[in-house]
Design a protein around this motif. Sequence first.
Motif, PDB file in Angstrom:
ATOM      1  N   UNK A 152       0.735  -1.082   0.035  1.00 41.95           N
ATOM      2  CA  UNK A 152       0.098  -0.105  -0.134  1.00 41.95           C
ATOM      3  C   UNK A 152       1.060   1.245   0.064  1.00 41.95           C
ATOM      4  N   UNK A 153       1.853   1.360   0.646  1.00 32.02           N
ATOM      5  CA  UNK A 153       2.858   2.287   0.710  1.00 32.02           C
ATOM      6  C   UNK A 153       3.476   2.733  -0.371  1.00 32.02           C
ATOM      7  N   UNK A 154       3.871   1.466  -1.150  1.00 30.79           N
ATOM      8  CA  UNK A 154       4.532   1.744  -2.531  1.00 30.79           C
ATOM      9  C   UNK A 154       3.425   2.320  -3.434  1.00 30.79           C
ATOM     10  N   UNK A 155       2.376   1.841  -3.375  1.00 41.06           N
ATOM     11  CA  UNK A 155       1.086   2.088  -4.322  1.00 41.06           C
ATOM     12  C   UNK A 155       1.065   3.767  -4.027  1.00 41.06           C
ATOM     13  N   UNK A 156       1.155   4.251  -2.680  1.00 41.99           N
ATOM     14  CA  UNK A 156       0.942   5.702  -2.516  1.00 41.99           C
ATOM     15  C   UNK A 156       2.140   6.573  -3.113  1.00 41.99           C
ATOM     16  N   UNK A 157       3.176   5.864  -3.063  1.00 40.21           N
ATOM     17  CA  UNK A 157       4.454   6.497  -3.666  1.00 40.21           C
ATOM     18  C   UNK A 157       4.306   6.735  -5.190  1.00 40.21           C
ATOM     19  N   UNK A 158       3.862   5.694  -5.814  1.00 38.92           N
ATOM     20  CA  UNK A 158       3.710   5.638  -7.077  1.00 38.92           C
ATOM     21  C   UNK A 158       2.607   6.860  -7.600  1.00 38.92           C
ATOM     22  N   UNK A 159       1.553   6.754  -6.727  1.00 35.38           N
ATOM     23  CA  UNK A 159       0.592   7.790  -7.081  1.00 35.38           C
ATOM     24  C   UNK A 159       0.932   9.125  -6.939  1.00 35.38           C
ATOM     25  N   UNK A 160       1.784   9.493  -5.736  1.00 37.65           N
ATOM     26  CA  UNK A 160       2.565  10.645  -5.458  1.00 37.65           C
ATOM     27  C   UNK A 160       3.307  11.227  -6.534  1.00 37.65           C
ATOM     28  N   UNK A 161       4.166  10.192  -7.224  1.00 39.19           N
ATOM     29  CA  UNK A 161       5.062  10.550  -8.331  1.00 39.19           C
ATOM     30  C   UNK A 161       3.961  10.834  -9.632  1.00 39.19           C
ATOM     31  N   UNK A 162       2.943  10.213  -9.888  1.00 38.62           N
ATOM     32  CA  UNK A 162       2.026  10.712 -10.717  1.00 38.62           C
ATOM     33  C   UNK A 162       1.604  12.079 -10.860  1.00 38.62           C
ATOM     34  N   UNK A 163       1.288  12.485  -9.420  1.00 42.10           N
ATOM     35  CA  UNK A 163       0.957  13.811  -9.117  1.00 42.10           C
ATOM     36  C   UNK A 163       2.035  14.964  -9.358  1.00 42.10           C
ATOM     37  N   UNK A 164       3.179  14.584  -9.029  1.00 45.18           N
ATOM     38  CA  UNK A 164       4.324  15.263  -9.216  1.00 45.18           C
ATOM     39  C   UNK A 164       4.490  15.448 -10.918  1.00 45.18           C
ATOM     40  N   UNK A 165       4.282  14.614 -11.465  1.00 47.47           N
ATOM     41  CA  UNK A 165       4.504  14.329 -12.864  1.00 47.47           C
ATOM     42  C   UNK A 165       3.443  15.329 -13.594  1.00 47.47           C
ATOM     43  N   UNK A 166       2.169  15.555 -12.956  1.00 47.64           N
ATOM     44  CA  UNK A 166       1.176  16.156 -13.626  1.00 47.64           C
ATOM     45  C   UNK A 166       1.621  17.798 -13.349  1.00 47.64           C
ATOM     46  N   UNK A 167       1.927  18.246 -12.191  1.00 50.01           N
ATOM     47  CA  UNK A 167       2.478  19.341 -11.813  1.00 50.01           C
ATOM     48  C   UNK A 167       3.650  19.785 -12.639  1.00 50.01           C
ATOM     49  N   UNK A 168       4.637  18.941 -13.010  1.00 48.43           N
ATOM     50  CA  UNK A 168       5.623  19.391 -14.013  1.00 48.43           C
ATOM     51  C   UNK A 168       5.234  19.485 -15.198  1.00 48.43           C
ATOM     52  N   UNK A 169       4.171  18.788 -15.507  1.00 46.96           N
ATOM     53  CA  UNK A 169       3.856  18.969 -16.996  1.00 46.96           C
ATOM     54  C   UNK A 169       3.091  20.430 -17.276  1.00 46.96           C
ATOM     55  N   UNK A 170       2.380  20.500 -16.179  1.00 49.17           N
ATOM     56  CA  UNK A 170       1.473  21.941 -16.099  1.00 49.17           C
ATOM     57  C   UNK A 170       2.509  22.951 -16.301  1.00 49.17           C
ATOM     58  N   UNK A 171       3.736  22.887 -15.233  1.00 51.73           N
ATOM     59  CA  UNK A 171       4.585  23.967 -15.212  1.00 51.73           C
ATOM     60  C   UNK A 171       5.017  24.061 -16.401  1.00 51.73           C
ATOM     61  N   UNK A 172       5.719  23.030 -17.121  1.00 54.19           N
ATOM     62  CA  UNK A 172       6.483  23.052 -18.354  1.00 54.19           C
ATOM     63  C   UNK A 172       5.541  24.048 -19.582  1.00 54.19           C
ATOM     64  N   UNK A 173       4.266  23.489 -19.577  1.00 62.66           N
ATOM     65  CA  UNK A 173       3.527  24.063 -20.391  1.00 62.66           C
ATOM     66  C   UNK A 173       2.698  25.713 -20.326  1.00 62.66           C
ATOM     67  N   UNK A 174       2.775  25.834 -18.828  1.00 58.85           N
ATOM     68  CA  UNK A 174       1.814  26.972 -18.516  1.00 58.85           C
ATOM     69  C   UNK A 174       2.686  27.816 -17.466  1.00 58.85           C
ATOM     70  N   UNK A 175       3.333  28.824 -17.765  1.00 62.47           N
ATOM     71  CA  UNK A 175       4.034  29.881 -16.814  1.00 62.47           C
ATOM     72  C   UNK A 175       3.089  30.520 -16.008  1.00 62.47           C
ATOM     73  N   UNK A 176       3.503  30.909 -14.656  1.00 62.55           N
ATOM     74  CA  UNK A 176       2.780  31.925 -13.907  1.00 62.55           C
ATOM     75  C   UNK A 176       2.329  32.651 -14.481  1.00 62.55           C
ATOM     76  N   UNK A 177       0.915  33.180 -14.429  1.00 64.33           N
ATOM     77  CA  UNK A 177       0.437  34.302 -14.963  1.00 64.33           C
ATOM     78  C   UNK A 177      -0.477  33.811 -16.206  1.00 64.33           C
ATOM     79  N   UNK A 178      -0.407  32.451 -16.589  1.00 63.37           N
ATOM     80  CA  UNK A 178      -1.190  31.848 -17.518  1.00 63.37           C
ATOM     81  C   UNK A 178      -2.943  32.102 -17.039  1.00 63.37           C
ATOM     82  N   UNK A 179      -3.560  32.654 -18.225  1.00 58.28           N
ATOM     83  CA  UNK A 179      -5.187  32.812 -17.876  1.00 58.28           C
ATOM     84  C   UNK A 179      -5.748  31.342 -17.465  1.00 58.28           C
TER      85      UNK A 179
END
Length: 146
Positions: free
Chosen positions: A54-81
């Motif tokens: 269960x702990x490993x599954x949580x870490x995998x899911x957490x990594x997916x969330x960090x990947x989502x944040x990184x992808x958002x940041x790469x595509x959309x700078x601060x100030x994006x409407x």
Amino acid sequence: MTAPLAPRDIAVLTLRQAATHSHSPSDRIAYALDAELLLHPEALAVEVPAGWDHHIAQLVELNHEWEKAAAFNAAHPVGTPVVAYPGVRPEHFPRHPEMATRIESVTRTRATVVGASLGGTAVVWIEDHGAFIALTHIDIRPGGAS
């Protein structure tokens, strides 16, 4: 007829052979130690604590969330409407779209992950709103900076 070698024995022979071909004393020591560990499986035996999967599954899911944040940041700078829906999105309640608050704004931070101990959620803060909003509740406005 000779019995086929077990994978562990093949690994030990490979490590020993690599050690004889290495010119680095530290590499030879590392190969020898790895071979020794393979020959003594009790040295590698590990009791897996209950709930570890269960702990490993949580870490995998957490990594997916960090990947989502990184992808958002790469595509959309601060100030994006953006259009933000704090709470619920209108499509979650199609018979009562008035339950969804719609805010047209711009991002004021880079996306990050909050709530790591609970699995994590990728979020961003927007102007004129005090709380973070999950990226799943953010739409990029057409024609915005991205």
